[in-house]
Design a protein around this motif. Structure first.
Motif, PDB file in Angstrom:
ATOM      1  N   VAL A 125      -0.870  17.242 -14.406  1.00  0.00           N
ATOM      2  CA  VAL A 125      -0.303  16.265 -15.331  1.00  0.00           C
ATOM      3  C   VAL A 125       0.384  15.144 -14.562  1.00  0.00           C
ATOM      4  CG1 VAL A 125       1.464  15.912 -17.106  1.00  0.00           C
ATOM      5  CG2 VAL A 125      -0.064  17.889 -17.237  1.00  0.00           C
ATOM      6  N   ALA A 126       1.134  15.526 -13.513  1.00  0.00           N
ATOM      7  CA  ALA A 126       1.818  14.518 -12.703  1.00  0.00           C
ATOM      8  C   ALA A 126       0.821  13.583 -12.025  1.00  0.00           C
ATOM      9  CB  ALA A 126       2.695  15.204 -11.657  1.00  0.00           C
ATOM     10  N   LEU A 127      -0.285  14.152 -11.528  1.00  0.00           N
ATOM     11  CA  LEU A 127      -1.304  13.343 -10.865  1.00  0.00           C
ATOM     12  C   LEU A 127      -1.911  12.333 -11.827  1.00  0.00           C
ATOM     13  CD1 LEU A 127      -3.344  12.675  -8.589  1.00  0.00           C
ATOM     14  CD2 LEU A 127      -4.731  14.574  -9.452  1.00  0.00           C
ATOM     15  N   VAL A 128      -2.385  12.810 -12.961  1.00  0.00           N
ATOM     16  CA  VAL A 128      -3.055  11.927 -13.917  1.00  0.00           C
ATOM     17  C   VAL A 128      -2.093  10.857 -14.430  1.00  0.00           C
ATOM     18  CG1 VAL A 128      -4.176  11.814 -16.172  1.00  0.00           C
ATOM     19  CG2 VAL A 128      -4.734  13.676 -14.587  1.00  0.00           C
ATOM     20  N   GLY A 129      -0.865  11.269 -14.755  1.00  0.00           N
ATOM     21  CA  GLY A 129       0.102  10.316 -15.283  1.00  0.00           C
ATOM     22  C   GLY A 129       0.483   9.251 -14.271  1.00  0.00           C
ATOM     23  N   THR A 130       0.709   9.665 -13.015  1.00  0.00           N
ATOM     24  CA  THR A 130       1.119   8.709 -11.988  1.00  0.00           C
ATOM     25  C   THR A 130       0.011   7.713 -11.678  1.00  0.00           C
ATOM     26  OG1 THR A 130       2.591  10.371 -11.002  1.00  0.00           O
ATOM     27  CG2 THR A 130       1.989   8.481  -9.631  1.00  0.00           C
ATOM     28  N   VAL A 131      -1.206   8.212 -11.501  1.00  0.00           N
ATOM     29  CA  VAL A 131      -2.321   7.314 -11.193  1.00  0.00           C
ATOM     30  C   VAL A 131      -2.571   6.353 -12.356  1.00  0.00           C
ATOM     31  CG1 VAL A 131      -4.808   7.182 -10.743  1.00  0.00           C
ATOM     32  CG2 VAL A 131      -3.402   8.879  -9.551  1.00  0.00           C
ATOM     33  N   PRO A 136      -2.950  -0.218 -13.006  1.00  0.00           N
ATOM     34  CA  PRO A 136      -3.035  -1.665 -13.297  1.00  0.00           C
ATOM     35  C   PRO A 136      -2.295  -2.537 -12.278  1.00  0.00           C
ATOM     36  CG  PRO A 136      -2.362  -0.405 -15.235  1.00  0.00           C
ATOM     37  CD  PRO A 136      -2.245   0.514 -14.063  1.00  0.00           C
ATOM     38  N   ASP A 137      -1.297  -1.972 -11.603  1.00  0.00           N
ATOM     39  CA  ASP A 137      -0.463  -2.769 -10.709  1.00  0.00           C
ATOM     40  C   ASP A 137      -0.874  -2.663  -9.246  1.00  0.00           C
ATOM     41  OD1 ASP A 137       1.161  -3.624 -12.833  1.00  0.00           O
ATOM     42  OD2 ASP A 137       2.321  -1.768 -12.753  1.00  0.00           O
ATOM     43  N   LEU A 138      -1.820  -1.798  -8.922  1.00  0.00           N
ATOM     44  CA  LEU A 138      -2.294  -1.687  -7.551  1.00  0.00           C
ATOM     45  C   LEU A 138      -3.300  -2.796  -7.255  1.00  0.00           C
ATOM     46  CD1 LEU A 138      -2.943   2.165  -7.297  1.00  0.00           C
ATOM     47  CD2 LEU A 138      -1.146   0.887  -6.103  1.00  0.00           C
ATOM     48  N   PRO A 139      -3.354  -3.288  -6.015  1.00  0.00           N
ATOM     49  CA  PRO A 139      -4.427  -4.223  -5.645  1.00  0.00           C
ATOM     50  C   PRO A 139      -5.785  -3.586  -5.913  1.00  0.00           C
ATOM     51  CG  PRO A 139      -2.743  -4.134  -3.935  1.00  0.00           C
ATOM     52  CD  PRO A 139      -2.413  -3.043  -4.898  1.00  0.00           C
ATOM     53  N   ALA A 140      -6.730  -4.372  -6.402  1.00  0.00           N
ATOM     54  CA  ALA A 140      -8.016  -3.825  -6.834  1.00  0.00           C
ATOM     55  C   ALA A 140      -8.705  -3.027  -5.737  1.00  0.00           C
ATOM     56  CB  ALA A 140      -8.918  -4.971  -7.312  1.00  0.00           C
ATOM     57  N   ARG A 143      -7.237   0.675  -5.389  1.00  0.00           N
ATOM     58  CA  ARG A 143      -7.141   1.593  -6.519  1.00  0.00           C
ATOM     59  C   ARG A 143      -7.897   2.893  -6.280  1.00  0.00           C
ATOM     60  NH1 ARG A 143      -8.016  -2.983 -11.270  1.00  0.00           N
ATOM     61  NH2 ARG A 143      -5.851  -3.778 -11.239  1.00  0.00           N
ATOM     62  N   ILE A 144      -9.162   2.788  -5.909  1.00  0.00           N
ATOM     63  CA  ILE A 144      -9.956   4.012  -5.698  1.00  0.00           C
ATOM     64  C   ILE A 144      -9.452   4.787  -4.479  1.00  0.00           C
ATOM     65  CG2 ILE A 144     -12.242   4.873  -5.117  1.00  0.00           C
ATOM     66  CD1 ILE A 144     -13.418   2.742  -6.937  1.00  0.00           C
ATOM     67  N   PRO A 145      -9.179   4.143  -3.322  1.00  0.00           N
ATOM     68  CA  PRO A 145      -8.631   4.915  -2.202  1.00  0.00           C
ATOM     69  C   PRO A 145      -7.320   5.617  -2.538  1.00  0.00           C
ATOM     70  CG  PRO A 145      -9.423   2.799  -1.420  1.00  0.00           C
ATOM     71  CD  PRO A 145      -9.484   2.754  -2.914  1.00  0.00           C
ATOM     72  N   VAL A 146      -6.430   4.944  -3.259  1.00  0.00           N
ATOM     73  CA  VAL A 146      -5.152   5.563  -3.610  1.00  0.00           C
ATOM     74  C   VAL A 146      -5.362   6.721  -4.567  1.00  0.00           C
ATOM     75  CG1 VAL A 146      -2.985   5.196  -4.864  1.00  0.00           C
ATOM     76  CG2 VAL A 146      -3.713   3.552  -3.125  1.00  0.00           C
ATOM     77  N   ALA A 147      -6.274   6.561  -5.534  1.00  0.00           N
ATOM     78  CA  ALA A 147      -6.545   7.654  -6.475  1.00  0.00           C
ATOM     79  C   ALA A 147      -7.123   8.869  -5.755  1.00  0.00           C
ATOM     80  CB  ALA A 147      -7.495   7.175  -7.573  1.00  0.00           C
ATOM     81  N   GLY A 148      -8.079   8.628  -4.845  1.00  0.00           N
ATOM     82  CA  GLY A 148      -8.660   9.737  -4.089  1.00  0.00           C
ATOM     83  C   GLY A 148      -7.638  10.419  -3.204  1.00  0.00           C
ATOM     84  N   TYR A 149      -6.823   9.626  -2.525  1.00  0.00           N
ATOM     85  CA  TYR A 149      -5.787  10.198  -1.679  1.00  0.00           C
ATOM     86  C   TYR A 149      -4.779  10.991  -2.511  1.00  0.00           C
ATOM     87  CZ  TYR A 149      -1.747  10.532   1.373  1.00  0.00           C
ATOM     88  OH  TYR A 149      -0.675  11.011   2.104  1.00  0.00           O
ATOM     89  N   SER A 150      -4.429  10.461  -3.671  1.00  0.00           N
ATOM     90  CA  SER A 150      -3.465  11.144  -4.540  1.00  0.00           C
ATOM     91  C   SER A 150      -3.974  12.510  -4.971  1.00  0.00           C
ATOM     92  CB  SER A 150      -3.160  10.288  -5.765  1.00  0.00           C
ATOM     93  OG  SER A 150      -2.575   9.055  -5.389  1.00  0.00           O
ATOM     94  N   LEU A 151      -5.272  12.609  -5.250  1.00  0.00           N
ATOM     95  CA  LEU A 151      -5.861  13.893  -5.619  1.00  0.00           C
ATOM     96  C   LEU A 151      -5.724  14.897  -4.482  1.00  0.00           C
ATOM     97  CD1 LEU A 151      -7.530  15.690  -7.521  1.00  0.00           C
ATOM     98  CD2 LEU A 151      -9.593  14.622  -6.575  1.00  0.00           C
ATOM     99  N   LEU A 152      -6.038  14.463  -3.262  1.00  0.00           N
ATOM    100  CA  LEU A 152      -5.949  15.352  -2.103  1.00  0.00           C
ATOM    101  C   LEU A 152      -4.499  15.745  -1.820  1.00  0.00           C
ATOM    102  CD1 LEU A 152      -7.537  16.697   0.176  1.00  0.00           C
ATOM    103  CD2 LEU A 152      -7.289  14.584   1.493  1.00  0.00           C
ATOM    104  N   LEU A 153      -3.592  14.782  -1.892  1.00  0.00           N
ATOM    105  CA  LEU A 153      -2.179  15.051  -1.659  1.00  0.00           C
ATOM    106  C   LEU A 153      -1.629  16.037  -2.682  1.00  0.00           C
ATOM    107  CD1 LEU A 153       0.651  14.514  -0.472  1.00  0.00           C
ATOM    108  CD2 LEU A 153       0.748  12.448  -1.901  1.00  0.00           C
ATOM    109  N   THR A 154      -1.985  15.840  -3.948  1.00  0.00           N
ATOM    110  CA  THR A 154      -1.487  16.739  -4.987  1.00  0.00           C
ATOM    111  C   THR A 154      -2.033  18.147  -4.805  1.00  0.00           C
ATOM    112  OG1 THR A 154      -1.380  14.865  -6.520  1.00  0.00           O
ATOM    113  CG2 THR A 154      -1.276  17.056  -7.485  1.00  0.00           C
TER     114      THR A 154
END
Length: 225
Positions: A125-131, A136-140, A143-154
């Protein structure tokens, strides 16, 4: 209940108490210099101290007989630390990739020990909510690198709890530290001295992960960080 790491034979643990203590003192000094420099706005002190932190922690862990994956994970953290000293976009991506490689090492180190499904649901829930909030506010281009990294980090943060409370807390603090970085990239309002809080939570995370892994192997008496 998670399966404990099988303890090694007594003779397999390197005996270097003087070296371990010296490395621990050096690490404490480097941590103090880095955090005080960040609070004081002394950029030179931060640039000198930050690259020393993970090599000192990795060397300390090695003197305690740490598994190679733990040492390698910490050294990948060092790579991330060094690249994030630069403000260039490419350096940010390379640094994030280095941290990601460290998370993979941690995940392999944790193995298949059981963790709480309820905790996993909270992290999901924390992962989905944070991403979703950051997107919308991340540089285009990030977005995908941060989302992928966030999944691995979580995933790493969640699986760290399989080694016990200390490692689990370390995983959670790592997630908090990198979330603070992401909110800065998204140009959200920041707390006073944000770099101080990022480094404080990051250093606590790595120390707790290392301590948790070592204690899972050898027990409490050998592994104070």
């Amino acid at each position: 209940m998670s399966a404990p790491v099988a303890p090694r034979a007594e003779s397999s643990v390197p005996r270097a108490p003087a070296l371990s203590r010296a490395l621990l003192v050096a690490l404490g000094i480097a941590v103090a210099v880095d955090l005080v420099s960040l609070l004081a706005g002394a950029e030179l002190g931060h640039r000198i101290a930050k690259p020393l932190l993970m090599p000192l922690l990795a060397a300390y862990a090695a003197t305690k007989g740490a598994p190679k994956l733990l040492v390698v994970a910490l050294l990948f953290g060092w790579g991330g630390d060094v690249f994030l000293l630069s403000d260039a976009d490419w350096a940010f991506l390379v640094g994030m990739g280095s941290f990601a490689a460290g998370h993979v090492c941690y995940l392999v180190l944790f193995g298949r020990r059981r963790t709480s499904p309820a905790l996993g649901a909270l992290y999901a829930v924390a992962l989905v909510g944070t991403v979703a909030l950051l997107w919308p506010d991340l540089p285009a281009e990030l977005r995908i690198p941060v989302a992928g990294y966030s999944l691995l980090l979580t995933a790493m943060a969640y699986r760290a709890s399989s080694l016990g409370l200390l490692a689990g807390l370390g995983g959670a603090l790592f997630l908090l530290s990198d979330t603070l970085i992401a909110t800065g990239v998204a140009e959200w309002p920041q707390p006073p001295a944000p770099d101080f809080w990022i480094m404080l939570t990051y250093l606590a995370a790595q120390c707790l992960l290392a301590t948790g892994a070592l204690r899972a192997m050898y027990g409490e008496s050998r592994t104070t960080v």
